[in-house]
Structures are given as structure tokens and as C-alpha cells.
Design a protein around this motif. Structure first.
Motif, PDB file in Angstrom:
ATOM      1  N   MET A  38      23.654  63.771 -50.464  1.00 16.67           N
ATOM      2  CA  MET A  38      23.028  63.830 -51.779  1.00 16.67           C
ATOM      3  C   MET A  38      23.492  62.637 -52.600  1.00 16.67           C
ATOM      4  SD  MET A  38      20.924  65.817 -53.454  1.00 16.67           S
ATOM      5  CE  MET A  38      21.091  67.293 -52.426  1.00 16.67           C
ATOM      6  N   VAL A  39      22.548  61.859 -53.081  1.00 17.05           N
ATOM      7  CA  VAL A  39      22.851  60.741 -53.968  1.00 17.05           C
ATOM      8  C   VAL A  39      22.282  61.090 -55.329  1.00 17.05           C
ATOM      9  CG1 VAL A  39      22.553  58.277 -54.406  1.00 17.05           C
ATOM     10  CG2 VAL A  39      22.706  59.115 -52.045  1.00 17.05           C
ATOM     11  N   ASN A  96      26.160  66.406 -64.262  1.00 14.75           N
ATOM     12  CA  ASN A  96      26.271  66.587 -65.698  1.00 14.75           C
ATOM     13  C   ASN A  96      26.951  67.910 -66.019  1.00 14.75           C
ATOM     14  OD1 ASN A  96      24.748  64.239 -66.336  1.00 14.75           O
ATOM     15  ND2 ASN A  96      22.833  65.386 -66.123  1.00 14.75           N
ATOM     16  N   MET A  97      27.547  67.969 -67.191  1.00 16.79           N
ATOM     17  CA  MET A  97      27.917  69.261 -67.734  1.00 16.79           C
ATOM     18  C   MET A  97      26.770  69.699 -68.633  1.00 16.79           C
ATOM     19  SD  MET A  97      29.998  71.746 -67.743  1.00 16.79           S
ATOM     20  CE  MET A  97      31.512  71.093 -67.031  1.00 16.79           C
ATOM     21  N   GLY A 123      23.869  67.228 -58.645  1.00 17.73           N
ATOM     22  CA  GLY A 123      24.807  68.315 -58.413  1.00 17.73           C
ATOM     23  C   GLY A 123      24.100  69.619 -58.105  1.00 17.73           C
ATOM     24  N   ASN A 124      23.045  69.924 -58.861  1.00 18.36           N
ATOM     25  CA  ASN A 124      22.303  71.159 -58.615  1.00 18.36           C
ATOM     26  C   ASN A 124      21.712  71.188 -57.206  1.00 18.36           C
ATOM     27  OD1 ASN A 124      22.808  71.860 -61.276  1.00 18.36           O
ATOM     28  ND2 ASN A 124      20.743  71.380 -61.998  1.00 18.36           N
ATOM     29  N   GLN A 125      21.101  70.085 -56.812  1.00 17.43           N
ATOM     30  CA  GLN A 125      20.469  70.046 -55.491  1.00 17.43           C
ATOM     31  C   GLN A 125      21.506  70.080 -54.372  1.00 17.43           C
ATOM     32  OE1 GLN A 125      17.556  66.834 -55.539  1.00 17.43           O
ATOM     33  NE2 GLN A 125      16.699  67.601 -57.460  1.00 17.43           N
ATOM     34  N   ARG A 137      33.946  68.370 -60.255  1.00 18.17           N
ATOM     35  CA  ARG A 137      34.497  68.139 -58.918  1.00 18.17           C
ATOM     36  C   ARG A 137      34.984  69.447 -58.301  1.00 18.17           C
ATOM     37  NH1 ARG A 137      36.542  63.869 -55.951  1.00 18.17           N
ATOM     38  NH2 ARG A 137      36.331  62.407 -57.698  1.00 18.17           N
ATOM     39  N   GLN A 138      35.714  70.236 -59.078  1.00 16.67           N
ATOM     40  CA  GLN A 138      36.226  71.498 -58.566  1.00 16.67           C
ATOM     41  C   GLN A 138      35.093  72.428 -58.144  1.00 16.67           C
ATOM     42  OE1 GLN A 138      38.615  72.836 -61.864  1.00 16.67           O
ATOM     43  NE2 GLN A 138      40.164  71.243 -61.560  1.00 16.67           N
ATOM     44  N   GLY A 139      34.009  72.413 -58.921  1.00 16.21           N
ATOM     45  CA  GLY A 139      32.878  73.255 -58.571  1.00 16.21           C
ATOM     46  C   GLY A 139      32.235  72.851 -57.252  1.00 16.21           C
ATOM     47  N   LEU A 140      32.073  71.557 -57.030  1.00 19.11           N
ATOM     48  CA  LEU A 140      31.503  71.085 -55.764  1.00 19.11           C
ATOM     49  C   LEU A 140      32.416  71.417 -54.597  1.00 19.11           C
ATOM     50  CD1 LEU A 140      30.150  67.568 -56.835  1.00 19.11           C
ATOM     51  CD2 LEU A 140      28.838  69.666 -56.534  1.00 19.11           C
ATOM     52  N   GLU A 141      33.697  71.184 -54.765  1.00 17.47           N
ATOM     53  CA  GLU A 141      34.643  71.470 -53.689  1.00 17.47           C
ATOM     54  C   GLU A 141      34.675  72.957 -53.348  1.00 17.47           C
ATOM     55  OE1 GLU A 141      38.188  69.705 -55.243  1.00 17.47           O
ATOM     56  OE2 GLU A 141      37.741  67.718 -54.383  1.00 17.47           O
ATOM     57  N   ALA A 142      34.482  73.799 -54.363  1.00 17.07           N
ATOM     58  CA  ALA A 142      34.441  75.242 -54.123  1.00 17.07           C
ATOM     59  C   ALA A 142      33.242  75.647 -53.273  1.00 17.07           C
ATOM     60  CB  ALA A 142      34.416  75.993 -55.449  1.00 17.07           C
TER      61      ALA A 142
END
Length: 296
Positions: A1-2, A6-7, A37-39, A66-71
Motif C-alpha cells: 500500500m502506497v 491521517n488522524m 491507512g484505511n485501505q 503506527r501503533q494501529g497499523l502494527e496491531a
């Protein structure tokens, strides 16, 4: 994913405000978002192994993203950090589940063609490369060109589409997936019906895109695949609560199924079922379902 991270700062109000108007909202939430991030989260939850190539700020929002993606077990080795603040999206959702969004790019603007070149080894391991338009245009083109050069399947979600795409982009795209507003911007054809979407899709295929899938919200999608005549595919009927991440969920699910080697019509249907679940929940990433929640 490229893509972007965002928050999301989400306010709910009875309706969308008019220019110059102040409305009283009735709820607020701060949740991870960004189309990239969503995709990425959608593809991961829906069965794909995902790596995220993007940029966050060295700030609390960036750390949370970052923490959310790693989770989600998303590979973040290509997720850079810059001195710019993490991108934000200001979102208003009305009681009819429609939304209006303003994006401030922040660190997303620091994803450059050099970032793509520096991560070509990672791109070479991918089956599918997905891009959007919330990072700089030169970066998106570099990612699509790398995907074409490496023989990968490329997906472009042209969002947000403020202007027509350069003509030389289309031949780099295997699956162009705009919504009706984006398809209208890119083709010059206003879209109110599936037949309008067909005409827009034909115009975009003539520009060089190999396949065009126009998402139409509750009306489903119009899919123009290869040299075919195209088909309107209706959406599952659900009671929508918040449509914020519906398109991102569709694209993540579609990409995940392509990566699994599934036929394109089956991948479209799976993406639609996943999006139908997402719109019954509030928020962007919090609304995205897991594969186990999708009826086969």
C-alpha cells in the motif's frame, strides 16, 4: 500500500453546515484514518499480507497511527517519519450518513519519488500495489510506474480528484477505481445513473486504463473489465450509519481477493459485501470488518 495516513477528527451533526454557518454537533471522535491507512487496514483484516509505504510526523498522532497499523500485523518498515506534523482529516457526518471532509496533508506531502525508489525491493515482493491521490502526484506516478516495470497488478483510487489525470498515467493502471464524483471529474461526464457511469468508464478506458470500476454508493458499482461491455452490479441492501470508509473497505477487500488469485467478479462481490458491513458502523478504520464477518 502506497498512500496517506491521517488522524481523523470526526464530528456528527444533524446536517452538513452551509457556508458561514455554525451548527451544534452531537458527537466527536478522534480515530485513525487516511485513505492509504484505511485501505491497508481493510486489506489486512480481509485476508491480505500488507506493507505500508507512507510517512507520519514525529508527534503523538503519528505514534498512534503506527501503533494501529502494527496491531493489524501490517509491515511498517517503509513507514517513514518526518518533521512535518502528521496529516489530519476534518470530517462532518450528518444524520443521513453523508459526510464532508477537509484534509491537511502534513507529513503525507513528504512521501516523494525518492521514497518509492528507495523501497523498490519491497515493491518487488508485492502482488498488488494500491495508490490514492492523498500523496504528491509525482510520487503516485512513480509508484504506478514501478508497479508496471516490476510486472505487478496496479490499482489507483483517484481520490481526491480535483483535476483530470495526466494522460500518461492511465496506461500504468490495471484497475482504476473512482467513485461517481471522481469519475465525473476525470471523464467530464456527470454521473447520476449507472448508464452515466458506463459512459464515463468507457471514456476512461479509452484513455488507457485497462479496467475501470466506478463505485456508486448504494447503487453498487459499474465494472468495465477488459474489452467487455461492462456490467452494473447492485449493492447489498443495508441500513447505513456512516459511509466514511465504505470506498476504502471496498478497495481493500477487492485488492485482498486479487492478491489471493480470485477472479475479478468474485473480488468485486467480496469488496461490496465488506463495504456493506462497514457502512453499518461509525468511524473509518473502526468500521472496517474482518474476513470472518463477511458472508461467503
Amino acid at each position: 500500500m502506497v498512500g496517506s495516513l491521517n488522524m481523523d477528527l470526526v464530528a456528527r451533526a444533524p446536517r452538513l453546515p452551509k457556508p458561514g454557518e455554525t451548527l451544534a454537533g452531537h458527537a466527536f471522535a478522534q480515530v485513525p484514518g487516511g485513505k492509504g491507512g484505511n485501505q491497508a487496514v481493510a486489506a489486512a483484516r480481509l485476508g491480505a499480507q500488507v506493507a505500508m509505504l507512507g510517512c507520519i510526523g514525529d508527534d503523538p498522532n503519528g505514534a498512534t497511527l503506527r501503533q494501529g497499523l502494527e496491531a493489524e500485523s501490517i509491515d511498517c518498515t517503509a513507514l517513514g517519519t518526518s518533521a512535518s506534523p502528521t496529516g489530519v482529516a476534518l470530517i462532518i457526518v450528518d444524520d443521513g450518513s453523508q459526510n464532508a471532509i477537509v484534509i491537511v496533508a502534513g507529513s503525507n506531502a513528504d512521501v516523494t519519488p525518492a521514497t518509492i525508489a528507495g523501497n523498490e525491493t519491497l515493491l518487488a515482493t508485492a502482488d498488488v500495489i494500491v495508490c490514492q491521490l492523498e500523496t504528491p502526484p509525482d510520487t503516485v506516478r512513480a509508484a504506478l510506474a514501478a508497479g508496471r516495470r516490476l510486472g505487478k497488478t496496479t490499482i489507483l483510487n483517484p481520490a481526491p480528484a480535483a483535476n483530470a489525470l495526466p494522460d500518461d498515467w492511465f496506461a500504468l493502471v490495471d484497475y482504476l477505481i473512482p467513485n461517481e464524483l471522481e469519475a465525473a471529474t476525470l471523464s467530464g461526464i456527470e454521473i447520476a445513473t449507472p448508464d452515466d457511469a458506463r459512459r464515463a468508464a468507457v471514456a476512461l478506458r479509452q484513455k488507457g486504463a485497462r479496467n475501470v470500476i466506478v463505485t456508486l454508493g448504494s447503487q453498487g458499482v459499474f465494472a468495465l473489465l477488459g474489452d467487455g461491455a461492462g456490467e452494473h452490479i447492485g449493492a447489498p441492501t443495508v441500513q447505513a450509519v456512516d459511509t466514511t470508509a465504505a470506498g476504502d473497505t471496498f478497495i481493500g477487500g477487492f485488492a485482498a481477493e486479487l492478491a489471493r488469485g480470485r477472479p475479478v467478479p468474485a473480488a468485486i462481490a467480496f469488496g461490496q459485501r465488506a463495504a456493506a458491513v462497514a457502512v453499518t458502523r461509525e468511524g473509518a478504520q473502526p468500521s472496517i470488518p474482518h474476513r470472518s464477518e463477511i458472508a461467503e
